[in-house]
Design a protein around this motif. Structure first.
Motif, PDB file in Angstrom:
ATOM      1  N   GLY A  57       2.086  -1.769   4.509  1.00 42.74           N
ATOM      2  CA  GLY A  57       2.980  -0.688   4.062  1.00 42.74           C
ATOM      3  C   GLY A  57       3.908  -0.194   5.169  1.00 42.74           C
ATOM      4  O   GLY A  57       5.118  -0.043   4.965  1.00 42.74           O
ATOM      5  N   TRP A  58       3.351   0.056   6.359  1.00 39.44           N
ATOM      6  CA  TRP A  58       4.187   0.549   7.464  1.00 39.44           C
ATOM      7  C   TRP A  58       5.153  -0.556   7.915  1.00 39.44           C
ATOM      8  O   TRP A  58       6.317  -0.288   8.193  1.00 39.44           O
ATOM      9  CB  TRP A  58       3.315   0.979   8.655  1.00 39.44           C
ATOM     10  CG  TRP A  58       2.585   2.270   8.479  1.00 39.44           C
ATOM     11  CD1 TRP A  58       2.089   2.786   7.321  1.00 39.44           C
ATOM     12  CD2 TRP A  58       2.261   3.226   9.504  1.00 39.44           C
ATOM     13  NE1 TRP A  58       1.473   3.981   7.558  1.00 39.44           N
ATOM     14  CE2 TRP A  58       1.550   4.274   8.890  1.00 39.44           C
ATOM     15  CE3 TRP A  58       2.479   3.281  10.882  1.00 39.44           C
ATOM     16  CZ2 TRP A  58       1.076   5.385   9.611  1.00 39.44           C
ATOM     17  CZ3 TRP A  58       2.004   4.383  11.602  1.00 39.44           C
ATOM     18  CH2 TRP A  58       1.317   5.424  10.967  1.00 39.44           C
ATOM     19  N   ASP A  78      -7.378  -8.008  17.668  1.00 34.50           N
ATOM     20  CA  ASP A  78      -7.861  -6.637  17.862  1.00 34.50           C
ATOM     21  C   ASP A  78      -6.758  -5.891  18.621  1.00 34.50           C
ATOM     22  O   ASP A  78      -6.419  -6.269  19.747  1.00 34.50           O
ATOM     23  CB  ASP A  78      -9.161  -6.700  18.680  1.00 34.50           C
ATOM     24  CG  ASP A  78      -9.702  -5.314  18.997  1.00 34.50           C
ATOM     25  OD1 ASP A  78      -8.954  -4.318  18.857  1.00 34.50           O
ATOM     26  OD2 ASP A  78     -10.871  -5.225  19.399  1.00 34.50           O
ATOM     27  N   ALA A  79      -6.215  -4.866  18.013  1.00 36.98           N
ATOM     28  CA  ALA A  79      -5.077  -4.166  18.641  1.00 36.98           C
ATOM     29  C   ALA A  79      -5.455  -3.638  20.025  1.00 36.98           C
ATOM     30  O   ALA A  79      -4.634  -3.640  20.951  1.00 36.98           O
ATOM     31  CB  ALA A  79      -4.625  -3.006  17.751  1.00 36.98           C
ATOM     32  N   ASP A 110      -1.913   2.749  12.729  1.00 38.34           N
ATOM     33  CA  ASP A 110      -2.647   3.342  11.602  1.00 38.34           C
ATOM     34  C   ASP A 110      -4.053   2.722  11.594  1.00 38.34           C
ATOM     35  O   ASP A 110      -4.688   2.603  10.553  1.00 38.34           O
ATOM     36  CB  ASP A 110      -1.882   3.018  10.304  1.00 38.34           C
ATOM     37  CG  ASP A 110      -2.311   3.887   9.120  1.00 38.34           C
ATOM     38  OD1 ASP A 110      -2.850   4.989   9.343  1.00 38.34           O
ATOM     39  OD2 ASP A 110      -2.108   3.456   7.973  1.00 38.34           O
ATOM     40  N   GLY A 166      -2.834  -2.150  13.315  1.00 37.95           N
ATOM     41  CA  GLY A 166      -3.587  -1.821  12.098  1.00 37.95           C
ATOM     42  C   GLY A 166      -2.647  -1.911  10.912  1.00 37.95           C
ATOM     43  O   GLY A 166      -2.565  -1.001  10.090  1.00 37.95           O
ATOM     44  N   SER A 203      -2.326  -4.151   8.335  1.00 35.76           N
ATOM     45  CA  SER A 203      -2.674  -4.733   7.027  1.00 35.76           C
ATOM     46  C   SER A 203      -2.972  -3.651   5.989  1.00 35.76           C
ATOM     47  O   SER A 203      -3.586  -2.639   6.332  1.00 35.76           O
ATOM     48  CB  SER A 203      -3.917  -5.617   7.204  1.00 35.76           C
ATOM     49  OG  SER A 203      -4.425  -5.993   5.967  1.00 35.76           O
ATOM     50  N   SER A 207       0.884  -1.177   0.000  1.00 31.12           N
ATOM     51  CA  SER A 207       0.000   0.000   0.000  1.00 31.12           C
ATOM     52  C   SER A 207       0.912   1.214   0.000  1.00 31.12           C
ATOM     53  O   SER A 207       2.118   1.104   0.259  1.00 31.12           O
ATOM     54  CB  SER A 207      -0.887   0.020   1.248  1.00 31.12           C
ATOM     55  OG  SER A 207      -0.120   0.382   2.383  1.00 31.12           O
ATOM     56  N   ASP A 239      -3.226  -6.966  13.252  1.00 31.89           N
ATOM     57  CA  ASP A 239      -4.422  -6.519  12.511  1.00 31.89           C
ATOM     58  C   ASP A 239      -5.442  -7.630  12.559  1.00 31.89           C
ATOM     59  O   ASP A 239      -5.083  -8.808  12.712  1.00 31.89           O
ATOM     60  CB  ASP A 239      -4.064  -6.175  11.051  1.00 31.89           C
ATOM     61  CG  ASP A 239      -5.075  -5.211  10.428  1.00 31.89           C
ATOM     62  OD1 ASP A 239      -6.273  -5.568  10.342  1.00 31.89           O
ATOM     63  OD2 ASP A 239      -4.667  -4.108  10.035  1.00 31.89           O
TER      64      ASP A 239
HETATM   65  C1  LIG Z   1      -5.445   2.296   6.914  1.00 35.06           C
HETATM   66  S1  LIG Z   1      -5.387   0.586   7.165  1.00 35.06           S
HETATM   67  C2  LIG Z   1      -3.697   0.376   7.605  1.00 35.06           C
HETATM   68  C3  LIG Z   1      -2.742   0.461   6.450  1.00 35.06           C
HETATM   69  C4  LIG Z   1      -1.353   0.040   6.847  1.00 35.06           C
HETATM   70  N1  LIG Z   1      -0.764   0.950   7.826  1.00 35.06           N
HETATM   71  C5  LIG Z   1      -0.414  -0.047   5.670  1.00 35.06           C
HETATM   72  O1  LIG Z   1       0.593   0.666   5.681  1.00 35.06           O
HETATM   73  O2  LIG Z   1      -0.653  -0.847   4.768  1.00 35.06           O
HETATM   74  C6  LIG Z   1      -6.185   0.399   8.671  1.00 35.06           C
HETATM   75  C7  LIG Z   1      -6.197  -0.985   9.235  1.00 35.06           C
HETATM   76  O3  LIG Z   1      -6.752  -0.954  10.543  1.00 35.06           O
HETATM   77  C8  LIG Z   1      -7.268  -2.262  10.776  1.00 35.06           C
HETATM   78  N2  LIG Z   1      -8.085  -2.243  11.998  1.00 35.06           N
HETATM   79  C9  LIG Z   1      -9.244  -1.587  12.241  1.00 35.06           C
HETATM   80  N3  LIG Z   1      -9.632  -1.798  13.510  1.00 35.06           N
HETATM   81  C10 LIG Z   1      -8.697  -2.582  14.097  1.00 35.06           C
HETATM   82  C11 LIG Z   1      -8.506  -3.114  15.400  1.00 35.06           C
HETATM   83  N4  LIG Z   1      -9.374  -2.855  16.389  1.00 35.06           N
HETATM   84  N5  LIG Z   1      -7.415  -3.854  15.635  1.00 35.06           N
HETATM   85  C12 LIG Z   1      -6.522  -4.112  14.665  1.00 35.06           C
HETATM   86  N6  LIG Z   1      -6.628  -3.631  13.405  1.00 35.06           N
HETATM   87  C13 LIG Z   1      -7.698  -2.864  13.132  1.00 35.06           C
HETATM   88  C14 LIG Z   1      -8.003  -2.567   9.505  1.00 35.06           C
HETATM   89  O4  LIG Z   1      -8.179  -3.967   9.382  1.00 35.06           O
HETATM   90  C15 LIG Z   1      -7.048  -1.996   8.449  1.00 35.06           C
HETATM   91  O5  LIG Z   1      -6.214  -3.001   7.941  1.00 35.06           O
END
Ligand SMILES: C[S@@+](CC[C@H](N)C(=O)[O-])C[C@H]1O[C@@H](n2cnc3c(N)ncnc32)[C@H](O)[C@@H]1O
Length: 322
Positions: free
Chosen positions: A193-194, A229-230, A247, A188, A190, A161, A209
């Motif tokens: 990218g980070w 869940d983070a 993120d 977060g 998935s 990403s 994630d």
């Molecule tokens: C903007 S994306 C992250 C993109 C990622 N930083 C990258 O560089 O590819 C946000 C992510 O937050 C995750 N997410 C949302 N709520 C979450 C939670 N409570 N715990 C863990 N992951 C969560 C989603 O599944 C999604 O993959």
């Protein structure tokens, strides 16, 4: 040349309304440049200062605004050149004339930059035309990049990403990078990218994630993945981390509550987290809570969308005045 009392704020791309809401008593609007300054009365030597309130939704702030009358393009450029080298045009009206003045000035460093690089040290100015012969400018702006904008040389193959660019930008502003072997929690994560950016620096990454990590990222040395869940992951379960990155798409308050646990635990050294606004509104109250944490900066980065980035470093907490 008439120096003005106050500053002018250039809105973060796409978020002029948030900035106007932050600065309800602005006195001029030129394109997305929101002015909050007063002219010195003629012959006056007033030492009046206009408070420059902090605003989050900016891409840069014109810190030393002035008005300059000029009778030719070359004289405008000469007057500005005499102050310093770098001037970013911000055309609103008279776009052609603005461009001609810009062409008469030294070229700007606009090429995409390879990460990591040092922040430019020379001052960056900005200017716009208010009339045929009247220019509003500032020799000093808060961002060292022209109009707060810049681009990275991108890796089109490695990261799954483009979100890594905002982590890169945050690390540049932090002026410190994770060291090889540092332990990073990427919440977060998935599609990755980070995690990719952190692992490329040689860090060990625990990517958390509820969604899957891209298989190419999972295969990188030093990367571990936890489907979880983070926010139910407690600091004591993770142990000490050098960098806590998040993120996660969530309400700012949910992030704040989870981060508060980490701050109380003292187990994280450095933090980089995006505060994602939900819906069209700006959660100013929670943003202020992040900003008040000692050693914090909350910024809208050029690579951010409807989100702000909270950066908190151990070195900033230890030396808050630095
Ligand atoms: C903007 S994306 C992250 C993109 C990622 N930083 C990258 O560089 O590819 C946000 C992510 O937050 C995750 N997410 C949302 N709520 C979450 C939670 N409570 N715990 C863990 N992951 C969560 C989603 O599944 C999604 O993959």
């Amino acid at each position: 040349m008439r120096y003005l009392h106050g500053v002018a704020y250039l809105a973060a791309r796409g978020f002029l309304q948030h900035l106007l809401d932050e600065l309800p008593d602005y006195n001029r609007l030129d394109g997305e440049l929101v002015s909050r300054w007063k002219e010195e009365p003629s012959g006056g030597t007033s030492t009046e200062t206009i408070q420059a309130p902090h605003a989050y939704w900016t891409r840069t702030v014109w810190l030393e605004p002035f008005l300059m009358e000029f009778d030719s393009i070359s004289k405008a450029a000469k007057g500005m050149r005499a102050m310093q080298r770098n001037w970013a045009p911000y055309p609103t009206i008279l776009q052609r004339r603005t461009a001609l003045i810009a062409e008469a000035l030294p070229p700007l460093p606009l090429k995409a930059k390879a990460f990591p690089f040092g922040l430019p040290k020379s001052p960056m100015g900005g200017f716009t035309l208010l009339g045929e012969n009247l220019l509003l400018g500032s020799a000093l702006c808060s961002s060292p990049f022209p109009n707060g904008e810049f681009s990275f040389v991108e890796d089109k193959l490695g990261p799954p990403s483009r979100a890594y660019r905002k982590l890169w930008e945050a690390l540049l502003l932090a002026q410190t990078l994770p060291n090889p072997g540092d332990f990073c929690l990427d919440a977060g994560a998935s599609p990755g990218g980070w995690t990719w950016a952190l692992a490329k620096l040689g860090a060990k990454v625990l990517a958390v994630d509820r969604a899957a990590l891209d298989p190419s990222i999972l295969a990188m040395p030093g990367v571990e993945y936890l489907r979880h869940d983070a926010f139910t992951l407690k600091p004591a379960e993770c142990g000490a981390v050098d960098w806590l990155c998040s993120d996660v798409i969530c309400y700012p308050r949910a992030l704040y509550e989870w981060i508060s646990l980490w701050l109380e635990s003292g187990l994280a050294q450095n933090y980089i987290c995006t505060i994602k606004m939900q819906g069209p509104s700006f959660d100013r109250e929670t943003t202020e809570l992040f900003a008040r944490i000692p050693g914090s900066k909350v910024l809208h980065l050029w690579h951010n969308r409807h989100e702000l980035t909270w950066i908190n470093l151990k070195s900033w907490r230890d030396a808050p005045e630095a």
